[in-house]
Design an enzyme around this catalytic site. Structure first.
Site, mmCIF file in Angstrom:
data_model
loop_
_atom_site.group_PDB
_atom_site.id
_atom_site.type_symbol
_atom_site.label_atom_id
_atom_site.label_comp_id
_atom_site.label_asym_id
_atom_site.label_seq_id
_atom_site.Cartn_x
_atom_site.Cartn_y
_atom_site.Cartn_z
ATOM 1 C CD GLU A 168 -2.816 -1.149 2.459
ATOM 2 O OE1 GLU A 168 -2.624 -0.309 3.353
ATOM 3 O OE2 GLU A 168 -3.738 -1.981 2.508
ATOM 4 C CD GLU A 356 -3.583 -5.888 4.000
ATOM 5 O OE1 GLU A 356 -4.396 -5.035 4.406
ATOM 6 O OE2 GLU A 356 -2.352 -5.754 4.105
HETATM 7 O O1 IFM Z 1 -3.647 -3.316 9.352
HETATM 8 C C1 IFM Z 1 -3.681 -2.779 8.076
HETATM 9 C C2 IFM Z 1 -2.561 -3.344 7.214
HETATM 10 O O2 IFM Z 1 -1.324 -3.151 7.793
HETATM 11 C C3 IFM Z 1 -2.578 -2.665 5.860
HETATM 12 N N1 IFM Z 1 -3.862 -2.719 5.252
HETATM 13 C C4 IFM Z 1 -5.010 -2.343 6.056
HETATM 14 C C5 IFM Z 1 -4.989 -3.079 7.389
HETATM 15 C C6 IFM Z 1 -6.212 -2.657 8.237
HETATM 16 O O3 IFM Z 1 -6.185 -1.309 8.490
#
Ligand code: IFM
Length: 448
Positions: A168, A356
Protein backbone atom coordinates in the site's frame (compact mmCIF):
# COMPACT_ATOMS: atom_id res chain seq x y z
CA UNK A 1 -26.66 -18.34 -2.42
CA UNK A 2 -24.55 -20.78 -0.38
CA UNK A 3 -20.86 -19.91 -0.75
CA UNK A 4 -18.54 -22.77 -1.62
CA UNK A 5 -14.80 -22.83 -2.09
CA UNK A 6 -15.39 -25.06 -5.12
CA UNK A 7 -16.93 -22.17 -7.04
CA UNK A 8 -13.59 -20.36 -7.05
CA UNK A 9 -11.77 -23.21 -8.78
CA UNK A 10 -9.04 -25.60 -7.73
CA UNK A 11 -6.14 -23.23 -8.45
CA UNK A 12 -7.52 -20.34 -6.37
CA UNK A 13 -5.10 -19.35 -3.58
CA UNK A 14 -6.46 -19.05 -0.03
CA UNK A 15 -4.59 -17.59 2.88
CA UNK A 16 -4.14 -15.04 5.64
CA UNK A 17 -2.00 -11.88 5.73
CA UNK A 18 0.06 -10.15 8.40
CA UNK A 19 2.87 -7.61 8.74
CA UNK A 20 6.09 -7.74 10.76
CA UNK A 21 5.61 -4.63 12.90
CA UNK A 22 2.02 -5.50 13.72
CA UNK A 23 2.80 -8.92 15.17
CA UNK A 24 6.49 -9.57 15.86
CA UNK A 25 7.25 -7.43 18.91
CA UNK A 26 10.81 -8.16 20.13
CA UNK A 27 11.66 -4.63 19.06
CA UNK A 28 15.11 -4.67 20.57
CA UNK A 29 15.81 -8.39 20.49
CA UNK A 30 18.44 -10.27 18.52
CA UNK A 31 20.25 -7.22 17.20
CA UNK A 32 17.24 -5.59 15.57
CA UNK A 33 17.67 -1.91 14.70
CA UNK A 34 14.90 0.63 15.29
CA UNK A 35 12.37 1.25 12.56
CA UNK A 36 10.34 4.40 12.00
CA UNK A 37 7.40 2.66 13.65
CA UNK A 38 9.44 1.83 16.78
CA UNK A 39 10.31 5.48 17.09
CA UNK A 40 6.85 6.77 16.18
CA UNK A 41 4.86 4.49 18.46
CA UNK A 42 7.22 5.21 21.36
CA UNK A 43 6.66 8.95 20.94
CA UNK A 44 3.95 10.28 23.26
CA UNK A 45 0.72 11.23 21.55
CA UNK A 46 1.27 9.41 18.27
CA UNK A 47 -0.81 6.29 18.97
CA UNK A 48 -4.38 6.98 20.08
CA UNK A 49 -4.25 4.59 23.02
CA UNK A 50 -0.64 5.38 23.95
CA UNK A 51 0.29 1.79 23.05
CA UNK A 52 3.38 0.63 21.15
CA UNK A 53 4.32 -2.32 18.95
CA UNK A 54 7.20 -3.20 21.28
CA UNK A 55 5.65 -6.56 22.19
CA UNK A 56 2.62 -6.80 19.88
CA UNK A 57 1.72 -10.53 19.55
CA UNK A 58 5.29 -11.54 20.44
CA UNK A 59 5.22 -13.50 17.21
CA UNK A 60 9.03 -13.38 17.15
CA UNK A 61 9.01 -15.85 20.05
CA UNK A 62 5.63 -17.50 19.44
CA UNK A 63 5.81 -18.04 15.68
CA UNK A 64 5.96 -21.83 15.98
CA UNK A 65 2.88 -21.95 18.19
CA UNK A 66 1.05 -19.57 15.82
CA UNK A 67 2.00 -21.54 12.72
CA UNK A 68 0.71 -24.69 14.40
CA UNK A 69 -2.60 -22.90 14.97
CA UNK A 70 -2.63 -21.87 11.30
CA UNK A 71 -1.97 -25.46 10.35
CA UNK A 72 -4.78 -26.59 12.63
CA UNK A 73 -7.12 -24.26 10.70
CA UNK A 74 -5.88 -25.77 7.41
CA UNK A 75 -4.76 -22.39 6.07
CA UNK A 76 -2.47 -23.15 3.13
CA UNK A 77 -0.83 -19.75 2.49
CA UNK A 78 0.66 -17.19 4.86
CA UNK A 79 1.54 -13.69 3.69
CA UNK A 80 3.89 -11.88 6.06
CA UNK A 81 6.52 -9.17 5.78
CA UNK A 82 10.18 -8.95 6.67
CA UNK A 83 11.29 -6.29 9.09
CA UNK A 84 14.03 -4.47 7.15
CA UNK A 85 15.74 -3.28 10.35
CA UNK A 86 15.79 -6.80 11.78
CA UNK A 87 17.98 -8.01 8.93
CA UNK A 88 19.81 -4.74 8.21
CA UNK A 89 19.74 -2.80 11.52
CA UNK A 90 21.09 0.36 9.91
CA UNK A 91 19.12 -0.09 6.70
CA UNK A 92 22.26 -0.84 4.68
CA UNK A 93 25.65 -2.43 5.32
CA UNK A 94 25.90 -4.69 8.35
CA UNK A 95 23.74 -7.83 8.05
CA UNK A 96 22.22 -9.06 11.32
CA UNK A 97 22.69 -12.83 11.37
CA UNK A 98 20.11 -13.51 14.04
CA UNK A 99 17.50 -11.57 12.07
CA UNK A 100 18.21 -13.73 9.03
CA UNK A 101 18.04 -16.83 11.20
CA UNK A 102 14.63 -15.81 12.55
CA UNK A 103 13.16 -15.59 9.04
CA UNK A 104 14.88 -18.83 8.08
CA UNK A 105 13.20 -20.57 11.01
CA UNK A 106 9.86 -19.00 10.13
CA UNK A 107 10.05 -19.96 6.45
CA UNK A 108 11.32 -23.46 7.19
CA UNK A 109 8.56 -24.14 9.70
CA UNK A 110 5.92 -22.85 7.27
CA UNK A 111 7.20 -25.29 4.67
CA UNK A 112 7.37 -28.13 7.16
CA UNK A 113 3.69 -27.55 7.90
CA UNK A 114 2.81 -27.26 4.20
CA UNK A 115 2.05 -23.58 4.54
CA UNK A 116 3.29 -21.60 1.55
CA UNK A 117 5.10 -18.40 2.58
CA UNK A 118 4.26 -15.22 0.64
CA UNK A 119 6.65 -12.43 1.52
CA UNK A 120 5.99 -8.70 1.42
CA UNK A 121 9.33 -6.93 1.33
CA UNK A 122 8.13 -3.61 2.66
CA UNK A 123 5.19 -3.19 4.99
CA UNK A 124 5.94 0.30 6.37
CA UNK A 125 8.72 -0.26 8.92
CA UNK A 126 11.60 1.67 7.36
CA UNK A 127 14.88 1.45 9.33
CA UNK A 128 15.06 4.59 11.43
CA UNK A 129 18.68 5.20 10.37
CA UNK A 130 17.41 5.68 6.81
CA UNK A 131 14.64 8.03 7.90
CA UNK A 132 17.31 10.19 9.51
CA UNK A 133 18.65 10.69 5.99
CA UNK A 134 15.22 11.64 4.63
CA UNK A 135 13.71 8.17 4.24
CA UNK A 136 11.42 7.74 1.26
CA UNK A 137 11.79 11.42 0.40
CA UNK A 138 15.50 10.85 -0.38
CA UNK A 139 16.12 9.42 -3.84
CA UNK A 140 18.94 7.30 -2.42
CA UNK A 141 16.15 5.06 -1.11
CA UNK A 142 16.28 3.33 -4.49
CA UNK A 143 19.81 2.05 -3.78
CA UNK A 144 19.04 1.28 -0.13
CA UNK A 145 15.94 -0.64 -1.14
CA UNK A 146 17.76 -2.57 -3.87
CA UNK A 147 20.38 -3.66 -1.35
CA UNK A 148 17.66 -4.88 1.00
CA UNK A 149 15.75 -6.68 -1.78
CA UNK A 150 18.95 -8.35 -2.98
CA UNK A 151 19.70 -9.56 0.54
CA UNK A 152 16.21 -11.02 1.03
CA UNK A 153 16.18 -12.80 -2.31
CA UNK A 154 19.68 -14.19 -1.82
CA UNK A 155 18.89 -15.50 1.67
CA UNK A 156 15.28 -16.61 1.31
CA UNK A 157 14.65 -16.91 -2.42
CA UNK A 158 15.66 -20.57 -2.52
CA UNK A 159 12.48 -21.45 -0.58
CA UNK A 160 10.06 -18.57 -1.12
CA UNK A 161 8.23 -18.55 -4.45
CA UNK A 162 5.89 -15.59 -3.96
CA UNK A 163 7.12 -12.06 -3.41
CA UNK A 164 5.37 -8.74 -3.01
CA UNK A 165 7.44 -5.59 -3.30
CA UNK A 166 5.44 -2.94 -1.40
CA UNK A 167 2.40 -2.85 0.81
CA UNK A 168 0.00 0.00 0.00
CA UNK A 169 2.37 2.79 -1.13
CA UNK A 170 -0.45 5.36 -1.01
CA UNK A 171 -0.89 4.76 2.70
CA UNK A 172 2.72 4.85 3.85
CA UNK A 173 3.57 7.89 1.75
CA UNK A 174 0.27 9.75 2.26
CA UNK A 175 -0.31 9.01 5.95
CA UNK A 176 3.42 9.06 6.74
CA UNK A 177 4.70 12.10 4.82
CA UNK A 178 1.62 14.28 4.21
CA UNK A 179 -0.98 13.66 6.93
CA UNK A 180 1.59 12.85 9.62
CA UNK A 181 -0.68 10.28 11.26
CA UNK A 182 1.62 7.33 10.50
CA UNK A 183 5.39 7.02 10.84
CA UNK A 184 7.53 9.00 10.25
CA UNK A 185 4.89 11.62 11.09
CA UNK A 186 5.83 14.24 8.48
CA UNK A 187 3.32 16.82 7.20
CA UNK A 188 4.83 18.18 4.05
CA UNK A 189 3.46 18.12 0.53
CA UNK A 190 6.89 18.15 -1.13
CA UNK A 191 8.08 15.26 1.04
CA UNK A 192 4.94 13.36 0.14
CA UNK A 193 5.46 13.83 -3.58
CA UNK A 194 9.13 12.91 -3.34
CA UNK A 195 8.32 9.84 -1.21
CA UNK A 196 5.51 8.82 -3.56
CA UNK A 197 7.67 9.04 -6.68
CA UNK A 198 10.52 7.13 -5.05
CA UNK A 199 8.09 4.46 -3.82
CA UNK A 200 6.65 4.14 -7.34
CA UNK A 201 10.19 3.74 -8.69
CA UNK A 202 11.08 1.18 -6.01
CA UNK A 203 7.98 -0.89 -6.69
CA UNK A 204 9.04 -1.34 -10.32
CA UNK A 205 12.79 -1.51 -9.73
CA UNK A 206 12.23 -4.00 -6.91
CA UNK A 207 10.17 -6.19 -9.23
CA UNK A 208 12.86 -6.02 -11.92
CA UNK A 209 15.58 -6.88 -9.45
CA UNK A 210 13.72 -9.92 -8.12
CA UNK A 211 13.08 -11.14 -11.65
CA UNK A 212 16.75 -10.75 -12.56
CA UNK A 213 17.85 -12.69 -9.48
CA UNK A 214 15.18 -15.35 -9.56
CA UNK A 215 13.28 -16.32 -12.67
CA UNK A 216 11.11 -19.01 -11.11
CA UNK A 217 8.99 -16.99 -8.69
CA UNK A 218 5.79 -14.97 -8.75
CA UNK A 219 6.24 -11.25 -8.23
CA UNK A 220 3.54 -8.81 -7.23
CA UNK A 221 2.90 -5.66 -5.26
CA UNK A 222 -0.14 -4.52 -3.32
CA UNK A 223 -2.47 -1.52 -3.37
CA UNK A 224 -4.97 -0.17 -0.89
CA UNK A 225 -8.17 0.66 -2.73
CA UNK A 226 -11.68 1.80 -1.94
CA UNK A 227 -14.59 2.09 -4.32
CA UNK A 228 -15.35 5.80 -4.65
CA UNK A 229 -18.77 7.35 -5.35
CA UNK A 230 -19.91 10.98 -5.43
CA UNK A 231 -22.39 12.06 -2.76
CA UNK A 232 -24.75 13.53 -5.37
CA UNK A 233 -24.89 13.73 -9.13
CA UNK A 234 -23.88 17.42 -9.04
CA UNK A 235 -21.00 18.13 -11.38
CA UNK A 236 -18.86 19.42 -8.48
CA UNK A 237 -19.33 16.23 -6.46
CA UNK A 238 -18.67 14.06 -9.49
CA UNK A 239 -15.40 15.79 -10.30
CA UNK A 240 -14.38 15.74 -6.62
CA UNK A 241 -14.97 11.96 -6.65
CA UNK A 242 -12.82 11.59 -9.77
CA UNK A 243 -9.94 13.42 -8.08
CA UNK A 244 -10.24 11.33 -4.92
CA UNK A 245 -10.48 8.09 -6.90
CA UNK A 246 -7.37 9.08 -8.83
CA UNK A 247 -5.47 9.77 -5.63
CA UNK A 248 -6.64 6.71 -3.72
CA UNK A 249 -6.85 4.07 -6.43
CA UNK A 250 -4.90 5.06 -9.55
CA UNK A 251 -1.81 7.01 -8.61
CA UNK A 252 0.50 4.02 -8.11
CA UNK A 253 -0.89 1.35 -10.38
CA UNK A 254 -1.02 3.43 -13.56
CA UNK A 255 2.70 4.30 -13.77
CA UNK A 256 3.45 0.65 -12.95
CA UNK A 257 1.37 -0.41 -15.95
CA UNK A 258 3.24 2.05 -18.15
CA UNK A 259 0.33 4.51 -18.24
CA UNK A 260 2.18 7.38 -16.46
CA UNK A 261 0.87 9.27 -13.46
CA UNK A 262 -2.83 10.18 -13.96
CA UNK A 263 -2.14 13.92 -14.03
CA UNK A 264 -5.12 14.71 -16.27
CA UNK A 265 -7.61 13.64 -13.61
CA UNK A 266 -5.57 14.98 -10.70
CA UNK A 267 -3.64 18.06 -11.86
CA UNK A 268 -2.10 18.30 -8.39
CA UNK A 269 0.23 15.50 -9.45
CA UNK A 270 2.03 17.94 -11.75
CA UNK A 271 3.88 19.04 -8.63
CA UNK A 272 5.57 15.68 -8.57
CA UNK A 273 7.39 16.76 -11.73
CA UNK A 274 10.29 18.29 -9.82
CA UNK A 275 11.26 14.83 -8.57
CA UNK A 276 10.95 13.04 -11.90
CA UNK A 277 14.30 12.69 -13.64
CA UNK A 278 14.87 11.93 -17.33
CA UNK A 279 14.36 8.22 -17.92
CA UNK A 280 12.15 7.73 -14.85
CA UNK A 281 8.99 7.29 -16.92
CA UNK A 282 10.27 3.97 -18.30
CA UNK A 283 11.65 2.91 -14.94
CA UNK A 284 8.21 3.28 -13.33
CA UNK A 285 6.81 0.43 -15.41
CA UNK A 286 7.17 -3.26 -14.67
CA UNK A 287 5.10 -6.25 -15.69
CA UNK A 288 4.11 -7.87 -12.38
CA UNK A 289 2.88 -11.45 -12.27
CA UNK A 290 0.07 -10.32 -10.03
CA UNK A 291 -1.41 -7.22 -8.48
CA UNK A 292 -2.53 -7.37 -4.85
CA UNK A 293 -5.88 -5.69 -4.19
CA UNK A 294 -6.58 -4.69 -0.57
CA UNK A 295 -10.09 -3.52 0.09
CA UNK A 296 -12.20 -2.94 3.18
CA UNK A 297 -14.79 -0.27 2.39
CA UNK A 298 -16.07 2.37 -0.02
CA UNK A 299 -15.77 6.14 0.22
CA UNK A 300 -18.47 8.71 -0.55
CA UNK A 301 -17.02 12.00 -1.73
CA UNK A 302 -18.35 15.53 -1.91
CA UNK A 303 -16.91 18.76 -3.22
CA UNK A 304 -15.43 21.03 -0.57
CA UNK A 305 -13.80 24.34 -1.26
CA UNK A 306 -12.31 24.20 2.24
CA UNK A 307 -10.08 21.23 1.58
CA UNK A 308 -6.95 22.65 -0.02
CA UNK A 309 -5.29 21.12 -3.08
CA UNK A 310 -7.96 18.56 -3.87
CA UNK A 311 -11.28 20.29 -3.02
CA UNK A 312 -12.80 16.95 -2.14
CA UNK A 313 -13.92 15.57 1.17
CA UNK A 314 -14.80 12.11 2.43
CA UNK A 315 -18.30 11.95 3.92
CA UNK A 316 -17.64 9.69 6.89
CA UNK A 317 -19.64 6.50 7.25
CA UNK A 318 -20.69 7.67 10.73
CA UNK A 319 -22.63 10.55 9.15
CA UNK A 320 -24.32 8.31 6.63
CA UNK A 321 -26.15 5.99 9.01
CA UNK A 322 -24.72 2.83 7.46
CA UNK A 323 -23.34 -0.34 9.02
CA UNK A 324 -19.74 0.18 10.10
CA UNK A 325 -16.82 -1.76 11.56
CA UNK A 326 -14.75 -0.82 14.62
CA UNK A 327 -12.63 1.33 12.26
CA UNK A 328 -15.75 3.36 11.39
CA UNK A 329 -15.48 1.98 7.89
CA UNK A 330 -18.69 1.23 6.03
CA UNK A 331 -19.47 -2.44 5.44
CA UNK A 332 -20.04 -2.39 1.69
CA UNK A 333 -19.30 -5.72 -0.01
CA UNK A 334 -19.94 -4.43 -3.53
CA UNK A 335 -16.85 -2.25 -3.12
CA UNK A 336 -14.56 -5.21 -3.74
CA UNK A 337 -16.56 -6.22 -6.83
CA UNK A 338 -16.31 -2.74 -8.35
CA UNK A 339 -12.58 -2.58 -7.66
CA UNK A 340 -11.88 -5.99 -9.13
CA UNK A 341 -13.78 -4.93 -12.25
CA UNK A 342 -11.87 -1.64 -12.35
CA UNK A 343 -8.40 -3.13 -11.86
CA UNK A 344 -9.29 -6.08 -14.07
CA UNK A 345 -10.11 -3.72 -16.93
CA UNK A 346 -6.60 -2.28 -17.19
CA UNK A 347 -4.71 -3.38 -20.30
CA UNK A 348 -2.50 -6.42 -19.85
CA UNK A 349 -4.98 -8.34 -17.70
CA UNK A 350 -2.42 -9.02 -14.99
CA UNK A 351 -3.69 -11.56 -12.48
CA UNK A 352 -5.35 -10.01 -9.42
CA UNK A 353 -5.13 -11.45 -5.92
CA UNK A 354 -7.06 -10.06 -2.98
CA UNK A 355 -4.07 -9.82 -0.65
CA UNK A 356 -6.12 -8.28 2.20
CA UNK A 357 -9.76 -8.12 3.18
CA UNK A 358 -11.28 -8.33 6.63
CA UNK A 359 -12.97 -6.43 9.41
CA UNK A 360 -12.47 -5.26 12.98
CA UNK A 361 -15.38 -5.66 15.34
CA UNK A 362 -15.54 -5.26 19.13
CA UNK A 363 -15.07 -8.97 19.87
CA UNK A 364 -15.86 -10.33 23.30
CA UNK A 365 -14.08 -13.35 24.69
CA UNK A 366 -16.49 -15.18 26.97
CA UNK A 367 -15.99 -18.69 28.38
CA UNK A 368 -13.28 -19.35 25.82
CA UNK A 369 -15.49 -18.35 22.87
CA UNK A 370 -15.46 -15.36 20.56
CA UNK A 371 -18.80 -15.41 18.77
CA UNK A 372 -17.81 -13.01 15.98
CA UNK A 373 -20.72 -13.72 13.68
CA UNK A 374 -20.48 -10.22 12.21
CA UNK A 375 -16.99 -10.98 10.91
CA UNK A 376 -18.17 -14.25 9.36
CA UNK A 377 -21.00 -12.42 7.64
CA UNK A 378 -18.60 -9.72 6.46
CA UNK A 379 -16.14 -12.23 4.99
CA UNK A 380 -18.89 -14.24 3.31
CA UNK A 381 -20.50 -11.18 1.77
CA UNK A 382 -17.20 -9.84 0.40
CA UNK A 383 -16.25 -13.27 -0.89
CA UNK A 384 -19.54 -13.49 -2.77
CA UNK A 385 -18.59 -10.27 -4.54
CA UNK A 386 -15.13 -11.63 -5.37
CA UNK A 387 -16.84 -14.64 -6.90
CA UNK A 388 -19.26 -12.40 -8.79
CA UNK A 389 -16.32 -10.55 -10.37
CA UNK A 390 -14.56 -13.82 -11.17
CA UNK A 391 -17.66 -15.28 -12.78
CA UNK A 392 -17.89 -12.15 -14.93
CA UNK A 393 -14.42 -12.87 -16.28
CA UNK A 394 -12.11 -10.88 -13.99
CA UNK A 395 -8.76 -12.62 -13.63
CA UNK A 396 -8.81 -12.86 -9.82
CA UNK A 397 -7.17 -15.91 -8.37
CA UNK A 398 -6.60 -15.58 -4.67
CA UNK A 399 -7.93 -14.25 -1.38
CA UNK A 400 -6.09 -13.57 1.88
CA UNK A 401 -7.98 -12.64 5.04
CA UNK A 402 -6.62 -9.71 6.99
CA UNK A 403 -5.61 -11.07 9.44
CA UNK A 404 -4.66 -14.19 11.37
CA UNK A 405 -4.02 -12.76 14.86
CA UNK A 406 -5.49 -9.64 16.45
CA UNK A 407 -2.57 -7.23 16.31
CA UNK A 408 -1.20 -3.69 16.50
CA UNK A 409 -3.41 -1.60 14.24
CA UNK A 410 -0.92 1.25 13.70
CA UNK A 411 -2.13 4.64 15.02
CA UNK A 412 -5.26 2.95 16.40
CA UNK A 413 -3.30 0.70 18.78
CA UNK A 414 -4.74 -2.66 19.85
CA UNK A 415 -8.43 -1.67 20.04
CA UNK A 416 -9.49 -2.72 16.53
CA UNK A 417 -9.37 -6.51 16.40
CA UNK A 418 -9.16 -7.88 12.86
CA UNK A 419 -7.99 -11.43 13.65
CA UNK A 420 -9.45 -14.86 13.05
CA UNK A 421 -7.65 -15.64 16.31
CA UNK A 422 -8.20 -13.57 19.45
CA UNK A 423 -5.09 -12.42 21.33
CA UNK A 424 -5.19 -11.48 24.99
CA UNK A 425 -2.37 -8.94 24.95
CA UNK A 426 -1.77 -9.17 28.70
CA UNK A 427 -1.14 -12.95 28.68
CA UNK A 428 -0.46 -13.58 24.96
CA UNK A 429 -3.10 -16.33 25.06
CA UNK A 430 -4.57 -17.17 21.65
CA UNK A 431 -8.22 -18.23 21.21
CA UNK A 432 -9.59 -19.27 17.85
CA UNK A 433 -12.66 -17.15 17.08
CA UNK A 434 -15.76 -18.57 15.47
CA UNK A 435 -14.60 -16.85 12.26
CA UNK A 436 -11.38 -18.91 12.41
CA UNK A 437 -13.45 -22.08 12.62
CA UNK A 438 -15.71 -20.85 9.85
CA UNK A 439 -12.67 -20.26 7.59
CA UNK A 440 -11.38 -23.75 8.35
CA UNK A 441 -14.75 -25.33 7.50
CA UNK A 442 -14.97 -23.25 4.34
CA UNK A 443 -11.48 -24.34 3.27
CA UNK A 444 -12.21 -27.96 4.14
CA UNK A 445 -15.51 -28.16 2.32
CA UNK A 446 -14.10 -28.30 -1.19
CA UNK A 447 -15.01 -31.35 -3.19
CA UNK A 448 -12.55 -31.16 -6.06
O1 IFM B 1 -3.65 -3.32 9.35
C1 IFM B 1 -3.68 -2.78 8.08
C2 IFM B 1 -2.56 -3.34 7.21
O2 IFM B 1 -1.32 -3.15 7.79
C3 IFM B 1 -2.58 -2.66 5.86
N1 IFM B 1 -3.86 -2.72 5.25
C4 IFM B 1 -5.01 -2.34 6.06
C5 IFM B 1 -4.99 -3.08 7.39
C6 IFM B 1 -6.21 -2.66 8.24
O3 IFM B 1 -6.19 -1.31 8.49
Amino acid sequence: MQLSKDDFGADFTWGVSAAAYQIEGAHQTGGKGASVWDTFSNTKGKIKSGETGNVACDFYHKYAHDLLLMHQLHIPNFRFSISWSRVLPNGTGFVNRSGIEFYNRLIDFCLELDIEPWITLYHWDLPYELEKKGGWANREIIDWFNEYVQLCISRFGDRVKNWMVLNEPMVFTGAGYFLGIHAPGKRNLRSFFAAAHHAALCQAEGGRLIRSLKSDCKIGTTFSCSHVEPLTQDADDISAAVRMDTLMNRMFIEPLLGLSYPVKDLPLLERMGEFILPGDEQKLAFDMDFIGIQNYTREIIRYSRLVPLINAKIVSAGRRNVETTAMDWEVYPESIYHLLKKFGAYPGKTQLIVTENGAAFPDILSDGVVADEKRIKYLQSYLKQVLRAKQEGVNVNGYFVWTFLDNFEWAEGYRPRFGLVHVDFSTQKRTIKNSGRWYKNFLDAATY
